[in-house]
Design a protein around this motif. Sequence first.
Motif: not given
Length: 472
Positions: A400-428
């Motif tokens: 298995l090529d770990i670097m290719d896998l990490l590249k695919e996984v890294s694409k979801m980080i920005p979307a997760t951060l954006l969602m987290s910021i919005i959910v954090y402010y809406m939780a109140g």
Amino acid sequence: MAVGSLLTVILARLLNPTGYGLLFLAITIFNIASIFSRFGVAKSSARYIAEYKEKNSDQIPHIIHYSLSLNILTSLIIGGIFLVGDTSIATLLDEPKLADLLLLGPPFIILYTLMDYSRTIFQGFEDIHSAALIRILERVIKFGAIVILVAFGYGATGAIVGYIIGYFCSSAFGLGYLYYTYYRKYSRSTTMEKGLQRRIAEYSFPVTLTNSADKVEKQMDVLIVGFLLDPAAVGFYVLGKQLMQFISVPVSALGFVISPTLGNKKANDDLSGGSSIYRISLSNSLLIYVPAAAGLFLLAEPGVLIVFGDEYLGAVPILQVFSVYIILRSITHISSNGLDYLGRAKTRAITKSITAVLNMLLTVILVIEFGVIGAAIATVLTFSLYTFVVIYVVKSEFGLDIMDLLKEVSKMIPATLLMSIIVYYMAGMIDGIYSLLSVIVFGIVIYLLASIGTGALKLDNLTQIIKSLITS
């Protein structure tokens, strides 16, 4: 998953944290005992069924007959221990009320072993539909029986009887269906292949060692919490672990499906095919579970308060620590079971044993220092080590090529951060079940849109997923 989640909510509402803790303290003891009643026989037999059904199918009836007889014997022996040891176990844990629940150990263990046997054998045949049907039958019948018995005032005892009823019906169906669909299907050779019984028994030992270590890691921490703290703390901790298990059901199902397939790919020297199946399965699982972990961390407090009530607020920090555990479980469910079908059960057993011992030691130390949250921290730390080793073993098997896998996984980080910021402010703004669901749905929509924008999720793939869900 839906039935299991609903059952957790209903039991938590009908039983107070102390009663809930006592119930799952007893079930934890039964689960640990079931390691030895199952003895790895079903998984070992499933491995040889997956191998022999292609090249020497007349041995299949012998494998089923031998393994089932062995599992019946082991379950009767282990189940019988609870007829004489219930009081001793309750005294050891300093919980006198536990003794009455432990008397139900024999039927619980015997029937659970037979249910698990039939389901695992169907997995060996790659008949995932039948294996799933057994699980669904068990969950639905168990749910109905438990709710009725607990609602009529039978408490934790009624809940365990409900478990027994579910296991009885599903094991009876599973074994009967196995007999009519597979046992009678294959012509039987005059004798069982020389050495096959020995190989099944030998391979069951590393599987048993893995299961023992896995149960120690997943269940012994509950016993330690019960011994060092109190049943209410057990209730908080078990609630957190159960929610993790329910959230992990989809990826667990995927791992269950692909495990024998990975074994077949390796047996046929199709390393690129096995690597492709594994990589796609893992990357798509992380695409779901990374944002799910972030959402759980942010919404744990309002979620517990609204769904379970303020009595269970002690479970909030445990859930937040376990948000990391969700990601780790999503990786190991895809990777771990496949090792048994790749002939790497011994490697998995050694690794699991080491991390299980570390988990026990860390749990004792951290529970004394930090209370029940220390048990959650210990689980995450030791499970991280196990996850790393499992990925390394799969990599060595399929290149298995770990670097290719990490590249695919890294694409979801920005979307997760954006969602987290919005959910954090809406939780109140959350003040009830409808506002909680609204925030969850809004977070999912934001994540999907952002994932499409970053290329983590292709619009065509999303359309196919939606069509598949509607069709199924």
